[in-house]
Design an enzyme around this catalytic site. Structure first.
Site, PDB file in Angstrom:
ATOM      1  N   ASN A 127       0.811  -1.232   0.000  1.00  0.00           N
ATOM      2  CA  ASN A 127       0.000   0.000   0.000  1.00  0.00           C
ATOM      3  C   ASN A 127       0.841   1.277   0.000  1.00  0.00           C
ATOM      4  OD1 ASN A 127      -2.957  -0.696   0.006  1.00  0.00           O
ATOM      5  ND2 ASN A 127      -2.168  -2.076   1.579  1.00  0.00           N
ATOM      6  N   ARG A 141      -5.597  -7.180   6.048  1.00  0.00           N
ATOM      7  CA  ARG A 141      -6.553  -6.318   6.742  1.00  0.00           C
ATOM      8  C   ARG A 141      -7.964  -6.876   6.619  1.00  0.00           C
ATOM      9  NH1 ARG A 141      -7.251  -1.347   4.155  1.00  0.00           N
ATOM     10  NH2 ARG A 141      -5.544  -1.934   2.762  1.00  0.00           N
ATOM     11  N   HIS A 196      11.859  -4.989  10.515  1.00  0.00           N
ATOM     12  CA  HIS A 196      12.260  -3.587  10.642  1.00  0.00           C
ATOM     13  C   HIS A 196      12.936  -3.448  12.006  1.00  0.00           C
ATOM     14  CE1 HIS A 196       9.596  -2.987   7.294  1.00  0.00           C
ATOM     15  NE2 HIS A 196       9.726  -1.685   7.307  1.00  0.00           N
ATOM     16  N   GLU A 229      14.784   1.492  13.295  1.00  0.00           N
ATOM     17  CA  GLU A 229      14.434   2.499  12.280  1.00  0.00           C
ATOM     18  C   GLU A 229      14.480   3.893  12.903  1.00  0.00           C
ATOM     19  OE1 GLU A 229      10.622   1.721  10.486  1.00  0.00           O
ATOM     20  OE2 GLU A 229      10.864   3.302   8.987  1.00  0.00           O
TER      21      GLU A 229
HETATM   22  C1  6MZ Z   1       7.638   0.782   9.145  1.00  0.00           C
HETATM   23  C2  6MZ Z   1       6.235   0.752   7.324  1.00  0.00           C
HETATM   24  C3  6MZ Z   1       7.026   1.731   6.676  1.00  0.00           C
HETATM   25  O1  6MZ Z   1       1.152  -3.349   4.678  1.00  0.00           O
HETATM   26  O2  6MZ Z   1      -0.791  -1.917   4.068  1.00  0.00           O
HETATM   27  N1  6MZ Z   1       5.222   0.453   6.501  1.00  0.00           N
HETATM   28  N2  6MZ Z   1       6.553   0.288   8.547  1.00  0.00           N
HETATM   29  N3  6MZ Z   1       8.420   1.738   8.595  1.00  0.00           N
HETATM   30  C4  6MZ Z   1       8.143   2.245   7.373  1.00  0.00           C
HETATM   31  N4  6MZ Z   1       8.951   3.255   6.903  1.00  0.00           N
HETATM   32  C5  6MZ Z   1       8.482   4.388   6.200  1.00  0.00           C
HETATM   33  N5  6MZ Z   1       6.487   1.960   5.472  1.00  0.00           N
HETATM   34  C6  6MZ Z   1       5.388   1.161   5.377  1.00  0.00           C
HETATM   35  O3  6MZ Z   1       1.551  -1.168   3.516  1.00  0.00           O
HETATM   36  C7  6MZ Z   1       1.552  -0.063   4.399  1.00  0.00           C
HETATM   37  C8  6MZ Z   1       2.078  -0.488   5.752  1.00  0.00           C
HETATM   38  O4  6MZ Z   1       3.451  -0.855   5.662  1.00  0.00           O
HETATM   39  C9  6MZ Z   1       4.152  -0.512   6.850  1.00  0.00           C
HETATM   40  C10 6MZ Z   1       3.122   0.139   7.791  1.00  0.00           C
HETATM   41  O5  6MZ Z   1       2.590  -0.853   8.660  1.00  0.00           O
HETATM   42  C11 6MZ Z   1       2.051   0.611   6.801  1.00  0.00           C
HETATM   43  O6  6MZ Z   1       0.775   0.748   7.392  1.00  0.00           O
HETATM   44  P1  6MZ Z   1       0.555  -2.416   3.655  1.00  0.00           P
HETATM   45  O7  6MZ Z   1       0.529  -2.994   2.274  1.00  0.00           O
END
Ligand code: 6MZ
Length: 351
Positions: free
Chosen positions: A27, A108, A207, A210
């Protein structure tokens, strides 16, 4: 100038032919054109592109980045949306020259549309299969993501879901990702779920560090050990991590997934030249350049490679080697030989 243009053209073509993308949140990877289609499906939400992407020159806090994901989640809440988004994202990576892609996404459940977590994952798998049948020139694997915000119980359920899919999808689901807002929750609560995932054969990409002050958590999770680390921005002593964390990463030879634009735009790294890519690269530690969220951060993998090359003065051969080494960090052992072969075929003859 002509030489320069030719050189630039060669570089661009060269960089566009050698990719493996190993850290891409579904996403977060939604492009502007797909957002437009989603907005047209849901005009009542009154969402504009500025709310789903951080354009060139803009910066947000990491917290604000997480607000952006919430907006995108509002737009992507049916099986049809997931199918369209996943297919568009896969095609876009392929168009950028990515030959191997590991997508990750958090299953989700949406009460209003009846979407379940199981259907969510099935739909992503369906998108991967459809792209394959349509001849899109890319191999795609999937990591089921655990959002740390949702706690231990959900993490355990997600691991079970991931295990089911790993066993039923002929190797398309290869692993588990731990992501989400790093300032929320503690990895210690998620340890049993992560260990279970590892024991059942799922590859782990976590992760870690970070943001600053996560050394305790990182120490705990690094000893599982994970198969790859997302970001690892604050692991090394110069930025408040520690030598012992670095030593643990080195001992297990755990590759890092590094996302330059994401870290600079999300302000966890102050500038490109300060990016921890250099620390690990100079040490010869396996590091893979990735996009993280190409839609939200308005980038693509070619751009990330170009940024690394220009910021750290890397030659074409350096870039080539960096890209080649990424093959060994993938979670698809069945494809490694084929990717190495493809890599050799695409190797430029200039060096
Ligand atoms: C941590 C991140 C992220 O899973 O709905 N997400 N988590 N650090 C980051 N750095 C910027 N970037 C994205 O994609 C969106 C989700 O990915 C994780 C977060 O949980 C975010 O809601 P999906 O496909």
């Amino acid at each position: 100038d002509l030489f320069y243009c030719g050189y630039r053209y060669f570089c661009t073509c060269f960089l566009q032919r050698l990719h493996k993308e190993l850290h891409a949140h579904l996403n977060g990877s939604v492009s502007f054109s797909t957002i437009k289609k989603l907005v047209a499906r849901k005009p009542h939400l009154n969402i504009e592109h500025g709310m789903t992407a951080i354009r060139s020159g803009q910066r947000r806090t990491l917290d604000e980045c997480f607000q952006v994901f919430k907006v995108i989640h509002q737009l992507v809440d049916t099986e049809e949306d997931i199918l369209m988004v996943a297919k568009d994202v896969i095609r876009e990576f392929a168009a950028d020259g990515v030959k191997y892609l590991e997508l990750r996404s958090t299953p989700r459940k949406e009460k209003t549309t009846g979407m379940t977590k199981r259907r969510y994952v099935e739909t992503v798998i369906e998108a991967i299969r459809q792209c394959k049948n349509e001849g899109v020139d890319i191999e795609v694997r999937f990591l089921v993501a655990v959002d740390r915000r949702n706690g231990a119980e959900v993490a355990m359920e997600t691991v079970k879901l991931a295990e089911d899919f790993m066993l039923s999808t002929d190797g398309l689901v290869v692993g588990l990702d731990l992501s989400g807002d790093p300032t929320v929750g503690h990895g210690r609560d998620l340890l049993p779920a992560l260990q279970k995932a590892k024991n059942c054969g799922l590859k782990l990409s976590l992760h870690l560090s970070e943001v600053p002050s996560q050394a305790d958590e990182s120490e705990l999770l690094l000893n599982i050990p994970p198969d790859r680390i997302g970001h690892g921005t604050y692991l090394h002593p110069e930025v408040g991590g520690s030598q012992s964390l670095v030593d643990t990463v080195r001992k297990h030879n755990t590759p890092l997934e590094l996302c330059l634009t994401s870290n600079v735009k999300g302000q966890t790294v102050s500038s490109y030249s300060q990016h921890h890519f250099l620390y690990w690269y100079q040490m010869g530690h396996p590091s893979v350049i990735c996009t993280d969220d190409k839609g939200v951060f308005c980038t693509d993998l070619s751009q990330e490679y170009q940024l690394a090359a220009s910021t750290f003065n890397l030659s074409q051969e350096d870039m080539w080697t960096l890209s080649q080494k990424a093959i060994d960090c993938t979670f698809a052992p069945d494809l490694k030989q084929q990717l190495h072969q493809k890599w050799l075929e695409l190797r430029p003859t200039l060096f």
